[in-house]
Design a protein around this motif. Sequence first.
Motif, mmCIF file in Angstrom:
data_model
loop_
_atom_site.group_PDB
_atom_site.id
_atom_site.type_symbol
_atom_site.label_atom_id
_atom_site.label_comp_id
_atom_site.label_asym_id
_atom_site.label_seq_id
_atom_site.Cartn_x
_atom_site.Cartn_y
_atom_site.Cartn_z
ATOM 1 N N ASP A 131 -20.347 -4.180 10.750
ATOM 2 C CA ASP A 131 -19.132 -4.305 11.574
ATOM 3 C C ASP A 131 -17.881 -4.413 10.702
ATOM 4 O O ASP A 131 -16.853 -3.792 10.989
ATOM 5 N N ALA A 132 -17.946 -5.196 9.630
ATOM 6 C CA ALA A 132 -16.799 -5.359 8.743
ATOM 7 C C ALA A 132 -16.486 -4.054 8.011
ATOM 8 O O ALA A 132 -15.319 -3.685 7.850
ATOM 9 N N PHE A 133 -17.516 -3.352 7.585
ATOM 10 C CA PHE A 133 -17.313 -2.071 6.910
ATOM 11 C C PHE A 133 -16.726 -1.055 7.884
ATOM 12 O O PHE A 133 -15.861 -0.256 7.508
ATOM 13 N N THR A 134 -17.152 -1.105 9.135
ATOM 14 C CA THR A 134 -16.574 -0.237 10.173
ATOM 15 C C THR A 134 -15.082 -0.513 10.317
ATOM 16 O O THR A 134 -14.268 0.418 10.351
ATOM 17 N N ALA A 135 -14.711 -1.787 10.409
ATOM 18 C CA ALA A 135 -13.297 -2.152 10.561
ATOM 19 C C ALA A 135 -12.485 -1.742 9.337
ATOM 20 O O ALA A 135 -11.351 -1.250 9.464
ATOM 21 N N SER A 136 -13.053 -1.926 8.152
ATOM 22 C CA SER A 136 -12.305 -1.589 6.935
ATOM 23 C C SER A 136 -12.111 -0.082 6.790
ATOM 24 O O SER A 136 -11.025 0.375 6.433
ATOM 25 N N THR A 137 -13.146 0.691 7.073
ATOM 26 C CA THR A 137 -12.988 2.143 6.981
ATOM 27 C C THR A 137 -12.042 2.656 8.065
ATOM 28 O O THR A 137 -11.298 3.606 7.828
ATOM 29 N N ALA A 138 -12.035 2.013 9.237
ATOM 30 C CA ALA A 138 -11.088 2.399 10.294
ATOM 31 C C ALA A 138 -9.654 2.144 9.842
ATOM 32 O O ALA A 138 -8.761 2.975 10.081
ATOM 33 N N MET A 139 -9.411 1.013 9.190
ATOM 34 C CA MET A 139 -8.070 0.701 8.686
ATOM 35 C C MET A 139 -7.611 1.761 7.679
ATOM 36 O O MET A 139 -6.498 2.272 7.773
ATOM 37 N N LEU A 140 -8.492 2.107 6.738
ATOM 38 C CA LEU A 140 -8.114 3.092 5.725
ATOM 39 C C LEU A 140 -7.996 4.493 6.317
ATOM 40 O O LEU A 140 -7.099 5.256 5.939
ATOM 41 N N THR A 141 -8.861 4.825 7.257
ATOM 42 C CA THR A 141 -8.784 6.132 7.911
ATOM 43 C C THR A 141 -7.481 6.265 8.682
ATOM 44 O O THR A 141 -6.869 7.347 8.710
ATOM 45 N N ASP A 142 -7.024 5.188 9.292
ATOM 46 C CA ASP A 142 -5.741 5.200 9.995
ATOM 47 C C ASP A 142 -4.610 5.579 9.038
ATOM 48 O O ASP A 142 -3.750 6.395 9.372
ATOM 49 N N VAL A 143 -4.623 5.009 7.842
ATOM 50 C CA VAL A 143 -3.605 5.355 6.847
ATOM 51 C C VAL A 143 -3.775 6.811 6.412
ATOM 52 O O VAL A 143 -2.790 7.548 6.301
ATOM 53 N N LEU A 144 -5.012 7.239 6.166
ATOM 54 C CA LEU A 144 -5.244 8.627 5.774
ATOM 55 C C LEU A 144 -4.791 9.613 6.844
ATOM 56 O O LEU A 144 -4.313 10.711 6.530
ATOM 57 N N ASN A 145 -4.930 9.223 8.105
ATOM 58 C CA ASN A 145 -4.530 10.105 9.204
ATOM 59 C C ASN A 145 -3.029 10.144 9.424
ATOM 60 O O ASN A 145 -2.485 11.171 9.834
ATOM 61 N N SER A 146 -2.346 9.023 9.180
ATOM 62 C CA SER A 146 -0.948 8.934 9.582
ATOM 63 C C SER A 146 0.036 8.690 8.456
ATOM 64 O O SER A 146 1.238 8.843 8.654
ATOM 65 N N GLY A 147 -0.445 8.263 7.277
ATOM 66 C CA GLY A 147 0.475 7.986 6.178
ATOM 67 C C GLY A 147 1.222 6.689 6.407
ATOM 68 O O GLY A 147 0.745 5.829 7.151
ATOM 69 N N PRO A 148 2.359 6.500 5.809
ATOM 70 C CA PRO A 148 3.020 7.444 4.914
ATOM 71 C C PRO A 148 2.337 7.492 3.555
ATOM 72 O O PRO A 148 1.668 6.552 3.156
ATOM 73 N N PHE A 149 2.537 8.599 2.843
ATOM 74 C CA PHE A 149 1.954 8.777 1.514
ATOM 75 C C PHE A 149 3.001 8.603 0.419
ATOM 76 O O PHE A 149 2.852 9.118 -0.678
ATOM 77 N N ASP A 150 4.041 7.875 0.724
ATOM 78 C CA ASP A 150 5.119 7.574 -0.217
ATOM 79 C C ASP A 150 5.097 6.076 -0.503
ATOM 80 O O ASP A 150 5.269 5.270 0.413
ATOM 81 N N PRO A 151 4.876 5.651 -1.758
ATOM 82 C CA PRO A 151 4.827 4.219 -2.043
ATOM 83 C C PRO A 151 6.126 3.499 -1.676
ATOM 84 O O PRO A 151 6.101 2.331 -1.292
ATOM 85 N N CYS A 152 7.264 4.201 -1.769
ATOM 86 C CA CYS A 152 8.543 3.564 -1.433
ATOM 87 C C CYS A 152 8.580 3.125 0.031
ATOM 88 O O CYS A 152 9.106 2.055 0.349
ATOM 89 N N ALA A 153 8.037 3.941 0.913
ATOM 90 C CA ALA A 153 8.024 3.584 2.339
ATOM 91 C C ALA A 153 7.218 2.308 2.569
ATOM 92 O O ALA A 153 7.604 1.455 3.375
ATOM 93 N N TRP A 154 6.102 2.161 1.860
ATOM 94 C CA TRP A 154 5.294 0.947 1.999
ATOM 95 C C TRP A 154 6.025 -0.264 1.424
ATOM 96 O O TRP A 154 5.928 -1.368 1.957
ATOM 97 N N ARG A 155 6.781 -0.064 0.320
ATOM 98 C CA ARG A 155 7.546 -1.177 -0.246
ATOM 99 C C ARG A 155 8.623 -1.646 0.728
ATOM 100 O O ARG A 155 8.838 -2.844 0.884
ATOM 101 N N VAL A 156 9.309 -0.709 1.366
ATOM 102 C CA VAL A 156 10.327 -1.072 2.356
ATOM 103 C C VAL A 156 9.680 -1.881 3.471
ATOM 104 O O VAL A 156 10.179 -2.937 3.867
ATOM 105 N N TRP A 157 8.552 -1.410 3.974
ATOM 106 C CA TRP A 157 7.840 -2.082 5.060
ATOM 107 C C TRP A 157 7.465 -3.508 4.663
ATOM 108 O O TRP A 157 7.530 -4.427 5.471
ATOM 109 N N ALA A 158 7.078 -3.708 3.385
ATOM 110 C CA ALA A 158 6.635 -5.028 2.909
ATOM 111 C C ALA A 158 7.789 -5.866 2.352
ATOM 112 O O ALA A 158 7.560 -7.023 1.981
ATOM 113 N N GLY A 159 9.003 -5.308 2.281
ATOM 114 C CA GLY A 159 10.126 -6.068 1.742
ATOM 115 C C GLY A 159 10.066 -6.255 0.237
ATOM 116 O O GLY A 159 10.548 -7.255 -0.293
#
Length: 168
Positions: A131-159
């Motif tokens: 179950d935990a592996f299912t949740a973790s792969t779903a989280m990563l797949t969500d990022v792979l499906n939708s991005g963003p693939f720019d580290p700067c965008a993630w830094r802005v989101w995290a402050g």
Amino acid sequence: MPGPATSIANVPLHDVLPRHYVAAEDDLRRLAHKLDTHHSAANRTAWHWYPEHADCPPVSSERNYLLLVDTTITLINTGDDWLELTLDIAWRPKLTVNAAVEVACWCPQNHNMHQVREAHWQVAGRHDLADAFTASTAMLTDVLNSGPFDPCAWRVWAGLPHAPAARQ
């Protein structure tokens, strides 16, 4: 540290997983295969494994983080900046599945990287592990499906601070 391998198919999970969790192997392989073959992760995945950590460590502390198996999907790596997705199974001190989105650190005090999105699931048995592996792969797949693939965008989101202008 054996590895890296580009596919979960090359990871000897039966040697890596604690014996009470080996029954989850087929589920873990099926889920990991979806990450390995995702179009955004193709040829960007590295698996490592640590069979010497299969048994629960005799001394536990909150500082322990003993990896059993881990993968990194490197989405961007310019040499100065990066964006990676990580997934691992580790003793922390209890068996835990961890997933994260990581970016390079540009703080005045260099932390090397920041986990800008992370999740952790403690597991008590093979069903919890699946179950935990299912949740973790779903989280990563969500990022792979939708991005963003720019580290700067993630830094802005995290402050977090941006990379210096010359390095972006």
